[in-house]
Design a protein around this motif. Structure first.
Motif, PDB file in Angstrom:
ATOM      1  N   TRP A 192       0.836  -1.193   0.000  1.00 42.24           N
ATOM      2  CA  TRP A 192       0.000   0.000   0.000  1.00 42.24           C
ATOM      3  C   TRP A 192       0.871   1.243   0.000  1.00 42.24           C
ATOM      4  O   TRP A 192       1.959   1.241   0.572  1.00 42.24           O
ATOM      5  CB  TRP A 192      -0.874   0.031   1.243  1.00 42.24           C
ATOM      6  N   ASN A 193       0.343   2.323  -0.590  1.00 45.26           N
ATOM      7  CA  ASN A 193       0.948   3.643  -0.514  1.00 45.26           C
ATOM      8  C   ASN A 193      -0.072   4.575   0.131  1.00 45.26           C
ATOM      9  O   ASN A 193      -1.216   4.650  -0.328  1.00 45.26           O
ATOM     10  CB  ASN A 193       1.299   4.188  -1.905  1.00 45.26           C
ATOM     11  N   PHE A 194       0.341   5.267   1.183  1.00 46.91           N
ATOM     12  CA  PHE A 194      -0.512   6.241   1.849  1.00 46.91           C
ATOM     13  C   PHE A 194       0.132   7.611   1.720  1.00 46.91           C
ATOM     14  O   PHE A 194       1.358   7.732   1.728  1.00 46.91           O
ATOM     15  CB  PHE A 194      -0.670   5.911   3.334  1.00 46.91           C
ATOM     16  N   SER A 195      -0.694   8.632   1.639  1.00 49.95           N
ATOM     17  CA  SER A 195      -0.189   9.990   1.535  1.00 49.95           C
ATOM     18  C   SER A 195      -1.083  10.904   2.365  1.00 49.95           C
ATOM     19  O   SER A 195      -2.309  10.859   2.240  1.00 49.95           O
ATOM     20  CB  SER A 195      -0.177  10.431   0.076  1.00 49.95           C
ATOM     21  N   VAL A 196      -0.452  11.721   3.225  1.00 52.08           N
ATOM     22  CA  VAL A 196      -1.190  12.699   4.029  1.00 52.08           C
ATOM     23  C   VAL A 196      -0.512  14.053   3.898  1.00 52.08           C
ATOM     24  O   VAL A 196       0.713  14.141   3.838  1.00 52.08           O
ATOM     25  CB  VAL A 196      -1.289  12.303   5.518  1.00 52.08           C
ATOM     26  N   ARG A 197      -1.311  15.094   3.860  1.00 53.37           N
ATOM     27  CA  ARG A 197      -0.791  16.461   3.807  1.00 53.37           C
ATOM     28  C   ARG A 197      -0.707  16.960   5.249  1.00 53.37           C
ATOM     29  O   ARG A 197      -1.709  16.998   5.954  1.00 53.37           O
ATOM     30  CB  ARG A 197      -1.716  17.340   2.987  1.00 53.37           C
ATOM     31  N   VAL A 198       0.492  17.325   5.687  1.00 53.19           N
ATOM     32  CA  VAL A 198       0.704  17.707   7.080  1.00 53.19           C
ATOM     33  C   VAL A 198       0.879  19.214   7.266  1.00 53.19           C
ATOM     34  O   VAL A 198       0.850  19.701   8.387  1.00 53.19           O
ATOM     35  CB  VAL A 198       1.908  16.956   7.697  1.00 53.19           C
ATOM     36  N   LYS A 199       1.043  19.936   6.169  1.00 52.45           N
ATOM     37  CA  LYS A 199       1.149  21.396   6.239  1.00 52.45           C
ATOM     38  C   LYS A 199       0.751  21.942   4.878  1.00 52.45           C
ATOM     39  O   LYS A 199       1.078  21.362   3.845  1.00 52.45           O
ATOM     40  CB  LYS A 199       2.578  21.813   6.565  1.00 52.45           C
ATOM     41  N   SER A 200       0.038  23.065   4.896  1.00 56.21           N
ATOM     42  CA  SER A 200      -0.370  23.670   3.640  1.00 56.21           C
ATOM     43  C   SER A 200      -0.501  25.174   3.824  1.00 56.21           C
ATOM     44  O   SER A 200      -1.103  25.640   4.793  1.00 56.21           O
ATOM     45  CB  SER A 200      -1.706  23.081   3.185  1.00 56.21           C
ATOM     46  N   ASP A 201       0.095  25.929   2.906  1.00 58.07           N
ATOM     47  CA  ASP A 201      -0.060  27.378   2.897  1.00 58.07           C
ATOM     48  C   ASP A 201       0.024  27.857   1.453  1.00 58.07           C
ATOM     49  O   ASP A 201       0.101  27.049   0.526  1.00 58.07           O
ATOM     50  CB  ASP A 201       0.972  28.063   3.798  1.00 58.07           C
ATOM     51  N   GLN A 202       0.022  29.187   1.246  1.00 57.31           N
ATOM     52  CA  GLN A 202       0.007  29.705  -0.125  1.00 57.31           C
ATOM     53  C   GLN A 202       1.281  29.395  -0.893  1.00 57.31           C
ATOM     54  O   GLN A 202       1.267  29.292  -2.112  1.00 57.31           O
ATOM     55  CB  GLN A 202      -0.232  31.205  -0.109  1.00 57.31           C
ATOM     56  N   GLY A 203       2.401  29.219  -0.194  1.00 51.99           N
ATOM     57  CA  GLY A 203       3.667  28.962  -0.859  1.00 51.99           C
ATOM     58  C   GLY A 203       3.904  27.503  -1.195  1.00 51.99           C
ATOM     59  O   GLY A 203       4.802  27.175  -1.963  1.00 51.99           O
TER      60      GLY A 203
ATOM     61  N   ALA B 168       3.236  23.117   0.256  1.00 43.44           N
ATOM     62  CA  ALA B 168       2.695  22.148   1.206  1.00 43.44           C
ATOM     63  C   ALA B 168       3.765  21.114   1.545  1.00 43.44           C
ATOM     64  O   ALA B 168       4.724  20.924   0.803  1.00 43.44           O
ATOM     65  CB  ALA B 168       1.477  21.458   0.609  1.00 43.44           C
ATOM     66  N   ASP B 169       3.566  20.475   2.686  1.00 50.00           N
ATOM     67  CA  ASP B 169       4.386  19.334   3.072  1.00 50.00           C
ATOM     68  C   ASP B 169       3.494  18.103   3.092  1.00 50.00           C
ATOM     69  O   ASP B 169       2.402  18.128   3.653  1.00 50.00           O
ATOM     70  CB  ASP B 169       5.008  19.531   4.457  1.00 50.00           C
ATOM     71  N   GLU B 170       3.981  17.048   2.473  1.00 51.44           N
ATOM     72  CA  GLU B 170       3.226  15.809   2.363  1.00 51.44           C
ATOM     73  C   GLU B 170       4.093  14.663   2.880  1.00 51.44           C
ATOM     74  O   GLU B 170       5.299  14.651   2.653  1.00 51.44           O
ATOM     75  CB  GLU B 170       2.895  15.589   0.884  1.00 51.44           C
ATOM     76  N   VAL B 171       3.466  13.731   3.566  1.00 52.93           N
ATOM     77  CA  VAL B 171       4.177  12.553   4.058  1.00 52.93           C
ATOM     78  C   VAL B 171       3.629  11.337   3.326  1.00 52.93           C
ATOM     79  O   VAL B 171       2.417  11.116   3.291  1.00 52.93           O
ATOM     80  CB  VAL B 171       4.008  12.391   5.582  1.00 52.93           C
ATOM     81  N   GLN B 172       4.538  10.584   2.724  1.00 54.99           N
ATOM     82  CA  GLN B 172       4.171   9.360   2.021  1.00 54.99           C
ATOM     83  C   GLN B 172       4.629   8.175   2.859  1.00 54.99           C
ATOM     84  O   GLN B 172       5.784   8.125   3.283  1.00 54.99           O
ATOM     85  CB  GLN B 172       4.838   9.321   0.649  1.00 54.99           C
ATOM     86  N   VAL B 173       3.713   7.254   3.110  1.00 57.80           N
ATOM     87  CA  VAL B 173       4.020   6.053   3.883  1.00 57.80           C
ATOM     88  C   VAL B 173       3.823   4.863   2.956  1.00 57.80           C
ATOM     89  O   VAL B 173       2.734   4.650   2.425  1.00 57.80           O
ATOM     90  CB  VAL B 173       3.107   5.936   5.126  1.00 57.80           C
ATOM     91  N   ILE B 174       4.890   4.103   2.774  1.00 56.77           N
ATOM     92  CA  ILE B 174       4.865   2.967   1.859  1.00 56.77           C
ATOM     93  C   ILE B 174       4.983   1.680   2.664  1.00 56.77           C
ATOM     94  O   ILE B 174       5.902   1.540   3.476  1.00 56.77           O
ATOM     95  CB  ILE B 174       6.014   3.074   0.835  1.00 56.77           C
ATOM     96  N   VAL B 175       4.037   0.791   2.477  1.00 58.83           N
ATOM     97  CA  VAL B 175       4.016  -0.497   3.184  1.00 58.83           C
ATOM     98  C   VAL B 175       4.158  -1.597   2.140  1.00 58.83           C
ATOM     99  O   VAL B 175       3.403  -1.630   1.167  1.00 58.83           O
ATOM    100  CB  VAL B 175       2.695  -0.679   3.965  1.00 58.83           C
ATOM    101  N   ARG B 176       5.103  -2.480   2.350  1.00 59.29           N
ATOM    102  CA  ARG B 176       5.319  -3.599   1.445  1.00 59.29           C
ATOM    103  C   ARG B 176       5.345  -4.900   2.232  1.00 59.29           C
ATOM    104  O   ARG B 176       5.781  -4.934   3.380  1.00 59.29           O
ATOM    105  CB  ARG B 176       6.640  -3.464   0.674  1.00 59.29           C
ATOM    106  N   GLU B 177       4.901  -5.957   1.600  1.00 63.06           N
ATOM    107  CA  GLU B 177       4.896  -7.277   2.211  1.00 63.06           C
ATOM    108  C   GLU B 177       6.309  -7.850   2.177  1.00 63.06           C
ATOM    109  O   GLU B 177       7.018  -7.735   1.186  1.00 63.06           O
ATOM    110  CB  GLU B 177       3.942  -8.170   1.430  1.00 63.06           C
TER     111      GLU B 177
END
Length: 128
Positions: A60-71, A73-82
């Motif tokens: 699975w690949n998960f992605s969450v936005r942890v910060k966002s402004d006009q300039g 954004a910061d995004e965190v990608q979490v990758i899970v592999r078997e």
């Protein structure tokens, strides 16, 4: 014959490097159990309460936005592999997105990656 031998050895090294990601952390949970845990616990960490989840052939690949402004954004990608023996591999990557009117530029942010790797691993360990 030498070319064939060299090509096969080169392929072996390339495949073994791709299979053993040095940035991945082994977690003692089956992949589906870890994916369900992350799908439940990641949305509250996001600025908008949302998580993007994408099923891959081996995980699975998960992605969450942890910060966002006009300039940007910061995004965190979490990758899970078997992996073998009912275990999973977990990899976290922080990405900074610079946005302007016409284009956006994405780049890996090592400080964000380190911070969120610790946070995600603590989140997983609390559930055990």
């Amino acid at each position: 014959m030498k070319k064939l031998l060299l090509a096969s050895i080169g392929s072996l090294f390339a495949f073994s490097a791709a299979a053993a990601d040095s940035r991945a952390t082994v977690v003692d949970k089956p992949m589906t159990e870890l994916a369900r845990l992350l799908q439940a616990r990641l949305p509250p960490l996001s600025v908008d309460g949302m998580v993007e989840a994408e099923r891959e052939s081996r995980g699975w690949n998960f992605s969450v936005r942890v910060k966002s402004d006009q300039g940007g954004a910061d995004e965190v990608q979490v990758i899970v592999r078997e992996s073998a023996d009912q275990r999973s591999e977990l990899r976290v990557q922080g990405v900074h997105i610079d946005s302007n009117l016409l284009t956006s530029k994405r780049g890996v942010n090592s400080a964000l990656t380190a911070e969120w790797t610790d946070r995600i691993l603590k989140l997983v360990q609390q559930a055990q």
